[in-house]
Design an enzyme around this catalytic site. Structure first.
Site, PDB file in Angstrom:
ATOM      1  CD  GLU A  16       8.121  -3.327   6.512  1.00 49.51           C
ATOM      2  OE1 GLU A  16       6.936  -3.216   6.852  1.00 49.51           O
ATOM      3  OE2 GLU A  16       8.608  -2.686   5.570  1.00 49.51           O
ATOM      4  CG  HIS A  55       5.148   2.508   7.131  1.00 54.55           C
ATOM      5  ND1 HIS A  55       5.628   1.307   7.585  1.00 54.55           N
ATOM      6  CD2 HIS A  55       4.803   3.225   8.228  1.00 54.55           C
ATOM      7  CE1 HIS A  55       5.568   1.288   8.899  1.00 54.55           C
ATOM      8  NE2 HIS A  55       5.057   2.440   9.326  1.00 54.55           N
ATOM      9  CD  GLU A  56       6.439   1.456   2.410  1.00 50.91           C
ATOM     10  OE1 GLU A  56       5.282   1.877   2.334  1.00 50.91           O
ATOM     11  OE2 GLU A  56       6.794   0.629   3.262  1.00 50.91           O
ATOM     12  CD  GLU A  67      11.503   0.305   3.391  1.00 52.56           C
ATOM     13  OE1 GLU A  67      11.448  -0.905   3.127  1.00 52.56           O
ATOM     14  OE2 GLU A  67      10.495   1.011   3.518  1.00 52.56           O
ATOM     15  CB  SER A  84      25.465   8.347  -4.307  1.00 51.64           C
ATOM     16  OG  SER A  84      26.200   8.926  -5.351  1.00 51.64           O
ATOM     17  CD  GLU A  87       8.788   1.269   6.731  1.00 50.51           C
ATOM     18  OE1 GLU A  87       8.688   0.091   7.063  1.00 50.51           O
ATOM     19  OE2 GLU A  87       8.503   1.669   5.572  1.00 50.51           O
ATOM     20  CG  HIS A 142      -2.975   0.492   6.227  1.00 42.11           C
ATOM     21  ND1 HIS A 142      -2.943  -0.580   5.376  1.00 42.11           N
ATOM     22  CD2 HIS A 142      -1.724   1.034   6.174  1.00 42.11           C
ATOM     23  CE1 HIS A 142      -1.732  -0.708   4.848  1.00 42.11           C
ATOM     24  NE2 HIS A 142      -0.972   0.271   5.317  1.00 42.11           N
ATOM     25  CG  HIS A 143      -5.496   5.834   3.576  1.00 39.88           C
ATOM     26  ND1 HIS A 143      -5.687   7.185   3.800  1.00 39.88           N
ATOM     27  CD2 HIS A 143      -6.685   5.236   3.838  1.00 39.88           C
ATOM     28  CE1 HIS A 143      -6.940   7.384   4.181  1.00 39.88           C
ATOM     29  NE2 HIS A 143      -7.566   6.220   4.227  1.00 39.88           N
ATOM     30  CD  GLU A 144       0.990   0.182   0.553  1.00 38.23           C
ATOM     31  OE1 GLU A 144       1.552  -0.062   1.625  1.00 38.23           O
ATOM     32  OE2 GLU A 144       1.504   0.888  -0.346  1.00 38.23           O
TER      33      GLU A 144
HETATM   34  C1  NOJ Z   1       5.016  -1.776   3.961  1.00 39.73           C
HETATM   35  C2  NOJ Z   1       4.835  -1.205   5.326  1.00 39.73           C
HETATM   36  O1  NOJ Z   1       6.069  -0.787   5.867  1.00 39.73           O
HETATM   37  C3  NOJ Z   1       4.181  -2.262   6.173  1.00 39.73           C
HETATM   38  O2  NOJ Z   1       4.115  -1.830   7.517  1.00 39.73           O
HETATM   39  C4  NOJ Z   1       2.826  -2.572   5.618  1.00 39.73           C
HETATM   40  O3  NOJ Z   1       2.254  -3.612   6.369  1.00 39.73           O
HETATM   41  C5  NOJ Z   1       2.923  -3.017   4.156  1.00 39.73           C
HETATM   42  N1  NOJ Z   1       3.701  -2.094   3.420  1.00 39.73           N
HETATM   43  C6  NOJ Z   1       1.550  -3.114   3.519  1.00 39.73           C
HETATM   44  O4  NOJ Z   1       0.966  -1.855   3.453  1.00 39.73           O
HETATM   45 CA    CA Z   2       8.284  -0.535   4.555  1.00 33.55          CA
END
Ligand code: NOJ
Ligand code: CA
Length: 687
Positions: free
Chosen positions: A490, A465-466, A183, A196, A484, A385-387
């Site tokens: 965001e 994401h990430e 990012e 790089s 993402e 959602h799984h962070e």
């Molecule tokens: C980063 C993600 O890109 C975002 O969409 C999310 O809301 C936050 N992390 C929390 O998980």
């Molecule tokens: Ca992100």
């Protein structure tokens, strides 16, 4: 599938002289093969020391000068010199395959496949093949390690593949190895000033030729970065692994494809299917349980700090708030609702940690059974959602029950997240305990594939994401729907800084070449926590639904902002998300892009045009519409005074009748755009 032999031009009879010691040859071995239409030619050779090289030209013009291939291994001598080459006959393949969902329904896969073999003349006598696939719009090549006694476990310290570009020019690129993973803001420099870079890195040479370097089918291997070695010469720099080997595999195995998309226009890059074509066909079969859709979410309000992921008075993921979103989605015909912060583990320090997350237990004020059954009754899909906080190790341990829970509740897609700084992901180490890892390391490649496979077994599609970079695996695993992997919307909530007005025009020629992006457009509330706010016009926000391809597209703003602005919101409601055809009508690297797409299930077309910080007047010939048919063009364009710095909300919404003979003039404001939906009128009057 149609197959036929095509010809191979050989120069130097010594090429097939097996047994002649490579080091003793006075002239290097060399062989050459071309793409089906003769646009591109690859020349493979060994030098006087038996070092393998490849070079690429387009219609006789050098694109990649002779560039080395090979490996440094960590426990055996390198494979890079003293090699004898032999080249097979190219084989033409020409077939067409169908995407279950996508930016186009049918994709032609037309290439010449060419196998070259390199065998050590002394030492261990090891062998590695390099297989080229030559298309008219690009080249893919990969190393294939056959089973052999002298090389069973292959521990790769360095992959020596070079990309020595033949001319200087302009490069669009993101730095590799920096703290914020994928990012970063794009840099636009001369090619010989790149440091790089991550891939895709895209260049426009001084001659006007466009080249994008990336990879395809990245499975069980480390991600490739590009390190400039001097001038316009680049070398593969693999993402580090857990030991001094970036990659550890057992032969037989193949590396990912190293890809070069090559076109004399920027639009040609965008319309290429090279990355997808180099992936294996669908292994999952029917994935009709996943439907492309638009979605709203308990999301932007957290990024604006109006609500929180964790518990407390501002907790966003309550039953009540989720039901409000479900009602809104049902009322406006949007398919899904994302809920973040529903599960236990958000209260403490989760960023870069994640060990407190439970993926099966919800917070007490979120009744997951009630919410999912209510969503079902309204014909709306809940998006899970799984962070993980980058803790893939912890997530792996709950993967099976977490996906089984979603299957039981009828949740068919999940957004995963790996928020941790570069090098701060966690995977299982050799002793089974957690160790730190890079997001694009080989163990993370394994992890992401595992998530896709377990998800597929439970009929759950993945939007990471990430993430790990996209290399077209959606062809093989069509439950890998989006991701993402760049600065999304965001950043416009947080600032420091916001995405600049050229950001999306940069994405189109870099990140988007890799595959679908969950960018989350559709913001009307332009004032945010960031000083710059959202640096686009409203019309550009709408155009992003067409320009950025993803089978899931978020309507990312607060519901209140949509309720207060029903006229521009109408485009978000109407724009399709699944297409039978996509065509780039006009584009300039990092400056602007105009795309037209046809809906998969109807004759509706949509057009999206975006520009960077500069205003532009572009013309869009409507030749893509059916000849002899009349269409209602529903136009959402920048107002005459619109700009990304001021009057971002200035939009003109109008309708007019058009046919394929018309040419529309698109006036784009600074940081602006234009979105159009073409609806066929009456009966077709074909000529
Ligand atoms: C980063 C993600 O890109 C975002 O969409 C999310 O809301 C936050 N992390 C929390 O998980
Ligand atoms: Ca992100």
């Amino acid at each position: 599938m149609m197959q036929r032999r095509s010809f191979l031009a050989l120069s130097g009879v010594s090429m097939l002289a097996f047994g002649a010691p490579a080091l003793a040859q006075s002239a290097p071995n060399m062989a050459r093969a071309s793409s089906p239409g003769g646009m591109l030619t690859v020349e493979v050779s060994t030098d006087n020391d038996g070092r393998p090289m490849y070079a690429v030209s387009r219609l006789g013009q050098p694109v990649v000068r002779p560039s080395r291939m090979g490996f440094l291994l960590t426990d055996q001598p390198q494979i890079e010199r003293g090699l004898r080459m032999s080249a097979g006959q190219p084989v033409t393949v020409d077939d067409t395959w169908e995407q279950p969902w996508g930016e186009r329904q049918f994709i032609r896969n037309h290439y010449n496949e060419w196998r070259t073999t390199f065998t050590e003349t002394g030492g261990l006598g090891r062998r590695v093949d390099v297989v080229f696939r030559l298309y008219d719009d690009g080249v893919g090549f990969r190393y294939e390690f056959p089973e052999q006694a002298a090389l069973t476990t292959v521990r790769i310290g360095t992959e020596l593949t070079q990309f020595n570009l033949a001319e200087n020019g302009e490069a669009l690129w993101c730095p590799a190895w920096e703290w914020n993973r994928e990012e970063h803001l794009y840099r636009r420099t001369s090619i010989d000033a790149v440091g790089s870079a991550q891939t895709p890195m895209t260049v426009r040479g001084d001659s006007g030729l466009h080249v994008s370097i990336h990879e395809a089918a990245l499975i069980d291997y480390a991600g490739m970065n590009l390190r400039r070695e001097g001038g316009t010469d680049f070398r593969c720099a693999l993402t580090p692994g857990l030991t001094n080997a970036a990659v550890e595999r057992t032969a037989p195995f193949n590396t990912p494809w190293r890809t070069l998309q090559i076109s004399d226009t920027a639009a040609g890059l965008l319309d290429s299917s090279l990355i997808l074509n180099l992936n294996e066909p669908n292994k999952l079969g029917d994935v009709s349980w996943f439907t492309p859709m638009k979605y709203v979410g308990v999301w932007w309000e957290m990024h604006l700090e109006l609500k929180s992921w964790g518990q407390g008075p501002k907790h966003g993921a309550t039953t009540e708030n989720t039901i409000r979103h479900i009602d809104f989605a049902a009322e406006h015909g949007l398919g899904g609702v994302l809920v973040e912060g529903w599960n236990k583990g958000w209260d403490g320090q989760w960023f870069g940690n994640g060990s407190d997350f439970s993926f099966t237990e919800s917070y007490p004020d979120f009744d997951i059974e009630r919410v999912t059954s209510y969503a079902r009754s309204k014909g709306v899909q809940l998006i899970g959602h799984h962070e993980t906080g980058g803790n893939a190790f912890h997530y792996d341990q709950q993967l099976e029950p977490a996906m089984a829970l979603y299957e039981r509740l009828g949740v068919h897609s999940v957004k995963t997240g790996y928020v941790a700084d570069a090098g701060g992901a966690r995977v299982a180490g050799p002793d089974g305990r957690a160790v730190m890892a890079w997001h694009e390391s080989q163990p993370m490649a394994q992890h992401h594939l595992r998530v896709a496979e377990v998800g597929a077994r439970h009929k759950v599609a993945i939007n990471a994401h990430e993430p790990f970079k996209d290399t077209g695996l959606r062809r093989t695993y069509p439950n890998i729907i989006s991701r993402e992997g760049q600065r999304g919307m965001e950043y416009n909530a947080w600032g420091n800084p916001s995405n600049p007005p050229e950001h999306e025009a940069n994405l189109a020629f870099t990140r988007m070449l890799a595959g679908p992006m969950d960018f989350t457009p559709g913001i009307f509330g332009m004032k945010t926590r960031s000083a710059e706010g959202v640096a686009t016009t409203w019309a550009k926000q709408l155009a992003l639904y067409v320009v950025i391809y993803s089978p899931i597209q978020m309507a990312a703003d607060l519901l209140d902002n949509y309720e207060a602005n029903p006229e521009p919101f109408q485009f978000i409601k109407d724009v399709p998300v699944d297409w039978s055809d996509s065509r780039t009508l006009d584009a300039a690297l990092g400056d602007y892009v105009v795309v037209a797409r046809k809906e998969r299930t109807s004759d509706v077309w949509a057009l999206g045009a975006i520009t960077d910080e500069h205003p532009r007047v572009l013309s869009a010939p409507l030749g893509f519409l059916d000849a002899g048919r009349r269409y209602r063009a529903e136009i959402y364009r920048d107002g005459p005074d619109a700009s990304y710095t001021d009057r971002r909300e200035s939009i003109v919404i109008e309708q007019r009748e058009v046919t394929s003979a018309d040419v529309l003039t698109l006036a784009l404001a600074p940081g602006g755009g234009q979105a159009i939906r073409f609806v066929p009128l009456g009966r077709s009057r074909r000529r």
